[in-house]
Motif scaffolding. Sequence first.
Motif, mmCIF file in Angstrom:
data_model
loop_
_atom_site.group_PDB
_atom_site.id
_atom_site.type_symbol
_atom_site.label_atom_id
_atom_site.label_comp_id
_atom_site.label_asym_id
_atom_site.label_seq_id
_atom_site.Cartn_x
_atom_site.Cartn_y
_atom_site.Cartn_z
ATOM 1 N N ILE A 7 0.850 -1.185 0.000
ATOM 2 C CA ILE A 7 0.000 0.000 0.000
ATOM 3 C C ILE A 7 0.891 1.242 0.000
ATOM 4 O O ILE A 7 2.065 1.195 0.370
ATOM 5 C CB ILE A 7 -0.957 0.005 1.207
ATOM 6 C CG1 ILE A 7 -0.193 0.090 2.542
ATOM 7 C CG2 ILE A 7 -1.831 -1.240 1.180
ATOM 8 C CD1 ILE A 7 -1.099 0.219 3.752
ATOM 9 N N GLN A 11 -2.019 5.714 1.961
ATOM 10 C CA GLN A 11 -2.936 4.684 2.451
ATOM 11 C C GLN A 11 -2.522 4.214 3.836
ATOM 12 O O GLN A 11 -3.377 3.962 4.698
ATOM 13 C CB GLN A 11 -2.979 3.514 1.477
ATOM 14 C CG GLN A 11 -3.716 3.823 0.186
ATOM 15 C CD GLN A 11 -3.565 2.729 -0.854
ATOM 16 O OE1 GLN A 11 -2.560 2.007 -0.883
ATOM 17 N NE2 GLN A 11 -4.554 2.593 -1.721
ATOM 18 N N VAL A 15 -4.832 4.199 7.156
ATOM 19 C CA VAL A 15 -5.047 3.012 7.982
ATOM 20 C C VAL A 15 -4.711 3.302 9.439
ATOM 21 O O VAL A 15 -5.439 2.891 10.358
ATOM 22 C CB VAL A 15 -4.218 1.826 7.450
ATOM 23 C CG1 VAL A 15 -4.210 0.672 8.456
ATOM 24 C CG2 VAL A 15 -4.780 1.337 6.118
ATOM 25 N N LEU A 73 -9.216 -1.252 2.496
ATOM 26 C CA LEU A 73 -8.395 -1.007 3.683
ATOM 27 C C LEU A 73 -9.218 -0.428 4.830
ATOM 28 O O LEU A 73 -9.015 -0.780 5.998
ATOM 29 C CB LEU A 73 -7.244 -0.060 3.336
ATOM 30 C CG LEU A 73 -6.171 -0.621 2.398
ATOM 31 C CD1 LEU A 73 -5.227 0.495 1.943
ATOM 32 C CD2 LEU A 73 -5.393 -1.742 3.060
ATOM 33 N N GLU A 77 -9.904 -2.576 8.379
ATOM 34 C CA GLU A 77 -9.427 -2.069 9.658
ATOM 35 C C GLU A 77 -10.561 -1.913 10.662
ATOM 36 O O GLU A 77 -10.424 -2.263 11.843
ATOM 37 C CB GLU A 77 -8.709 -0.737 9.460
ATOM 38 C CG GLU A 77 -7.762 -0.367 10.568
ATOM 39 C CD GLU A 77 -6.671 -1.402 10.791
ATOM 40 O OE1 GLU A 77 -6.434 -1.747 11.970
ATOM 41 O OE2 GLU A 77 -6.069 -1.879 9.805
ATOM 42 N N LYS A 295 -5.405 -12.214 1.752
ATOM 43 C CA LYS A 295 -5.058 -10.807 1.575
ATOM 44 C C LYS A 295 -4.440 -10.575 0.195
ATOM 45 O O LYS A 295 -4.748 -9.583 -0.478
ATOM 46 C CB LYS A 295 -4.094 -10.367 2.675
ATOM 47 C CG LYS A 295 -3.764 -8.894 2.657
ATOM 48 C CD LYS A 295 -2.844 -8.504 3.804
ATOM 49 C CE LYS A 295 -3.530 -8.604 5.131
ATOM 50 N NZ LYS A 295 -2.704 -8.009 6.229
ATOM 51 N N TYR A 299 -6.279 -8.030 -2.242
ATOM 52 C CA TYR A 299 -5.560 -6.813 -2.604
ATOM 53 C C TYR A 299 -5.316 -6.747 -4.112
ATOM 54 O O TYR A 299 -5.372 -5.673 -4.718
ATOM 55 C CB TYR A 299 -4.237 -6.735 -1.859
ATOM 56 C CG TYR A 299 -4.336 -6.271 -0.412
ATOM 57 C CD1 TYR A 299 -5.552 -6.309 0.279
ATOM 58 C CD2 TYR A 299 -3.224 -5.817 0.279
ATOM 59 C CE1 TYR A 299 -5.639 -5.908 1.594
ATOM 60 C CE2 TYR A 299 -3.297 -5.407 1.601
ATOM 61 C CZ TYR A 299 -4.511 -5.451 2.262
ATOM 62 O OH TYR A 299 -4.594 -5.039 3.573
#
Length: 383
Positions: A7, A11, A15, A73, A77, A295, A299
């Motif tokens: 990222i 970003q 996050v 993202l 989170e 992930k 992603y």
Amino acid sequence: MTNAMKITEEQSLMVDTIRKVTEEKFKPRAAEISETGEFPMENIKLLGDLGILGISIPEEYGGSDGTVMDAVLILEEIAKGCYITAMAALGEIGVQTKAIVAYGTEEQKHKYLPRIARGDAILAICITEPDTGSDAAQMKTNAVLKGNKYIVNGTKTMISRAEVADLFLLFTRFEGEEGYKGIGCLLVDKDTLGLQVKQGFKTMGGEYLWEVVLEDCEVPVENVLVRENGFKKLMSGFNTQRCLNPAITLGLAEGAFNEALRFTKEREQFGQKISDFQGIQWMLAEMYTEIEASKALLYKAAMNAGKGFSDQLEASTAKFFTNEMAIRVTNKALQLHGGYGYTKEYPVERMVRGARFGALGGGTSEIQKNVIAKKLLNADRIY
């Protein structure tokens, strides 16, 4: 993770901000919200104040013109700390908002998008009907043009956020036209004559799903969002939703793993930390590996989508694998807690319940496998 999958610095800062807010504001009330099933309006307002809810909205309408990856993202989170808040945020940065951005008239965009970005307008998307789930093309809700209004009749069920929604994205067929071609979408304001939110169903995840009934509901013609190729456009939007749905289950799996790792390093049995037992270590290694594999798939699909819609094969693959992974990982996290994990004193039982939604919402795992197989069989070569 390869450099291409990392990222950006911007970003990463985003996050960090969301992680702090989740830990300080959302997580402490997560158990209470899950128990009551209340819509986390205070949390949504806070996300609006931070500019998070405008991530899918262009700057000229009050948003920040972010990417699908940004939205992933954010949801990932938030879900680590509070599943219900993540689900609420999904309604604001997900397919509902992206549909208005992609297909709305300038008047519709200026009317609704700034309010969504501020957290002042809650959205509900209405597709599922009592007799129509995965086979959306069979929906019975129908809109008939009468003068300058559409008269709509039908019933939608299992609708998230309906009790607090300011705007409904109502998928309906027009003029009784059968099959996929007849389906489009209307924007229906909450105070529209003939619209009623009725029976609520509390889910095992803690949130409520609602029944929405339309009886001679009068919707102005200027509120048509999608008319031609409506079903095809709906499916394009859901390709992106198939990235955002698993973002929540990924976050739940990561949150559950964090709890399990902490617990096993603190809990003692037979004169030693349970994390010293090889069997426990193997379980943690398996959980971590599954999370990282999910992930990478998610992603990749999100990054390749940019600011538009996700590739169907990539999104369905990510959704299927991540949803099923989250069920396995959260269950293992509970197992690692022993009897404590089964109590409401620990958050893992809540995460197990939340994770179960993913393989149902936004297209079941079975539907995703159908999509994947069809794409593979229609290709001349994959690798």
